[in-house]
Design an enzyme around this catalytic site. Structure first.
Site, PDB file in Angstrom:
ATOM      1  N   SER A   1     -19.995  20.454   8.976  1.00  0.00           N
ATOM      2  CA  SER A   1     -19.602  20.589   7.571  1.00  0.00           C
ATOM      3  C   SER A   1     -19.292  22.027   7.157  1.00  0.00           C
ATOM      4  O   SER A   1     -18.755  22.266   6.096  1.00  0.00           O
ATOM      5  CB  SER A   1     -20.691  20.010   6.659  1.00  0.00           C
ATOM      6  OG  SER A   1     -21.824  20.867   6.646  1.00  0.00           O
TER       7      SER A   1
ATOM      8  N   LYS B   1     -25.116  25.111   3.542  1.00  0.00           N
ATOM      9  CA  LYS B   1     -23.940  24.903   2.681  1.00  0.00           C
ATOM     10  C   LYS B   1     -23.655  26.196   1.926  1.00  0.00           C
ATOM     11  O   LYS B   1     -24.470  27.111   1.923  1.00  0.00           O
ATOM     12  CB  LYS B   1     -24.230  23.789   1.648  1.00  0.00           C
ATOM     13  CG  LYS B   1     -24.399  22.394   2.228  1.00  0.00           C
ATOM     14  CD  LYS B   1     -23.085  21.794   2.700  1.00  0.00           C
ATOM     15  CE  LYS B   1     -23.281  20.409   3.315  1.00  0.00           C
ATOM     16  NZ  LYS B   1     -23.903  20.449   4.657  1.00  0.00           N
TER      17      LYS B   1
END
Lengths: 457, 154
Positions: B73, B110
């Site tokens: 991701s 993230k």
């Protein structure tokens, strides 16, 4: 003023840093061989899990209440301890590491509001390292230790003490009336150095709270009990009188550390110091009839010599089997030192800590593969009746060593500490790997490349 | 190990005994730190040392931890599956930092998006959704990623 900084439920808190899903759940850490509980989260305490609770008796809690039991991971705890200690040490000119999760800070000569400083320190340790601490402040170490207990109890059991004493408790900064109320609400058994036996004797004599104890006349205490308890009473009354060597030993580990009189730069000198500290620690270990499963070694520069390059390091050396043998412990400590020593730094402090303690009468025997490689005449000279089998050879060696060690302690007891010493670290035995049952051990997140935590992306 | 020889090898007659001590060379070297060359060096205190990656990459040694990345991701932020990241807990997380966050008890890496009290965790890969804290869900920033270590296949 002294402060005692102490990690809350330290081993459990270390585990939670890397497994946040354990936050809020009842968690315990088990001693070697997964025998009994040596650390409990507040939730586990609330379930009724006691310190030293045997694991086989806790299994119902696992089934019915989701209790999580983990095997002790001393490599992790040793590293997290070092991080916490170094952050704390930057707040006061002198630090004395008392156990794997406790250190005394000496604020003598430090201006400013100690409560504000200690709240800042607590927040920084929590943020940087992830360990929640309790901080107790007082004019003597005994009062600082008591303040620490109050700081933690206030947090864990709201209502037990005034809320403002939670997390950071300064017994030198409250009114006399408040202080007496706190003393009256605290059981005499919570005082540093008042063990079960003396506590029971005191209660029999009508001394049940700290307030009762403080009000005793110190010289009467000496006549009826001991000089040690007299010192405790004087300390509670605000007079400093406990020296480092008089301090009651921490329960779960044995610690010997010193700040050097002048900076030490040579590895050889560090090795000498570490050997000496290990011998002292091993002597204490044998004195209480225990063996250690691992030894933690640390060295550091002074954070207060800001112009000097800074370095600090800790290593946890697991032992193949628990031992109380000075030579084996010293060899392991030196092997550990070798791994962390770096030249070019001015070392200000070093220490060793024996952890993973267990009583010697319940040690597990095992086949000793090292004995097979023992050079002829090495272990055998201590026993005439060598049968040739490695196991027998090893056992006789153990008996011989135990005799040697008790002889050494006897000589030192009679002629003064250090009369008989180990000749440095001549033996070269690396004892690696955990031979014990540790079914539930978490990875060595901070000390092993292959074990670092996984983060999802 | 050192072996001591030569001294008497060319002379006739019985060799004089030479004390032989088993010494671990690496240990001795680490203890001595610097080798005495026979005359004092004027630059002793300003020795030139090889670059130490720990020193260069880790500003807060007590607050820095390593983690291994699993998943794709963060690909467009240069963080791939299998990379190792350095996470510094002493840095105050702010908008734009790549962070390790704890979502439902699990670690996730993230990019932090923070405007006022609004907060989300953005993936750096269009095939992954951003994480927006639902009602009652706690998202805690565990630490700030300062460096990614990417090992090449060799």
């Amino acid at each position: 003023m002294f402060a005692l900084v102490d990690g809350n439920n330290f081993y459990v808190s270390c585990e939670r840093v890397f497994r946040p899903s354990l936050v809020g759940r009842p968690v315990i850490v088990l001693s070697n061989n997964d025998g009994c509980a040596i650390a409990r989260s507040n939730e586990a305490k609330a379930l009724g899990v006691r310190m030293g609770h045997p694991w086989f008796q806790c299994k119902d809690f696992e089934r019915d209440h989701g209790l999580v039991a983990l095997s002790a991971n001393f490599a992790l705890y040793g590293d997290m301890s070092e991080r916490m200690m170094v952050v704390a040490s930057s707040y006061a000119p002198r630090q004395e590491i008392y156990s794997i999760d406790e250190s005394f800070l000496d604020f003598t000569g430090v201006p400013g509001d100690l409560v504000v400083m200690c709240r800042d320190m607590r927040a920084r340790i929590l943020q940087w390292v992830g360990i929640p601490c309790g901080v107790g402040i007082g004019p003597t170490k005994t009062l600082a230790k008591l303040a620490n207990y109050i700081s933690k109890t206030t947090e864990r059991k709201p209502g037990s003490y005034p809320q403002k004493l939670g997390q950071v408790c300064h017994l030198g900064a409250i009114s006399q009336d408040e202080l007496h109320a706190v003393f009256a609400a605290t059981d005499v058994g919570e005082v540093w150095g008042v063990g079960k036996r003396i506590g029971a004797q005191l209660r029999e004599g009508g001394v049940s709270t700290v307030l009762d104890l403080v009000r005793l006349d110190a010289s009467t205490v000496r006549r009826h009990f001991s000089v040690v308890l007299e010192k405790t009473v004087r300390e509670l009354q605000g007079t400093q009188c406990i020296e480092v060597d008089d301090q009651p030993a921490p329960k779960q580990q044995i610690m010997v550390s010193r700040s050097f009189g002048h900076a030490v730069t040579k590895g050889r000198d560090l090795a000498t110091a570490i050997t000496e500290y290990t011998s002292r620690a091993a002597e204490k270990l044998r004195g209480q009839g225990s063996a250690a499963g691992a030894i933690v070694v640390f060295i550091r520069t002074s954070p207060f010599r800001k112009d000097d390059p800074q370095y600090s390091a800790t290593v946890t050396v697991p032992l193949l089997r628990p031992t109380a043998d000075s030579a084996l412990l010293a060899t392991s400590a030196i092997a550990g030192l070798r791994g962390i020593y770096k030249a070019g730094f001015k070392y200000a402090k070093a220490g060793v800590m024996l952890v993973d303690l267990q009583s010697t009468d319940m040690q597990q025997g095992e086949l000793d593969f090292d004995a097979l490689e023992t050079p002829p005449g090495h272990d055998r000279e201590v026993d005439q009746g060598v049968s040739g089998s490695a196991l027998t050879c090893h056992q006789s060696g153990q008996r011989g060593r135990a005799k040697l060690m008790s002889a050494m302690d006897a000589v030192n007891g009679r002629y003064g500490r250090g009369s008989l010493k180990l000749a440095g670290a001549g033996l070269e035995i690396d004892r690696k790997g955990w031979a014990m049952k540790q079914e539930r051990r978490t990875p060595q997140y901070t000390t092993c490349w292959g074990d670092i935590a996984v983060v999802r992306a | 190990m050192y072996s001591i020889s030569q001294a008497n090898s060319s002379t006739d007659g019985p060799p004089t005994p030479v004390p032989v001590v088993a010494v671990d060379a690496a240990w001795v070297k680490s203890l001595l730190g610097s080798v005495q060359a026979g005359f004092p060096s004027p630059a002793e205190d300003h020795g030139v040392e090889r670059i130490d990656l720990n020193k260069e990459l880790i500003k807060h040694p007590q607050a820095t931890f390593l983690m291994r990345v699993r998943g794709a991701s963060m690909r467009e932020a240069g963080i791939d599956d299998g990379d190792v990241v350095l996470v510094d807990r002493a840095i105050k997380p702010s908008h734009g930092h790549v962070v390790v966050a704890v979502v439902d008890g699990e670690f996730t890496v993230k990019r932090l998006w923070k405007r006022g009290s609004n907060l989300k965790l953005q993936a750096a890969n269009p095939t992954y959704p951003d994480i927006l804290p639902r009602d009652g869900q706690t998202v805690e920033v565990w630490g700030v990623v300062t460096t990614a270590i990417k090992s090449m296949i060799v």
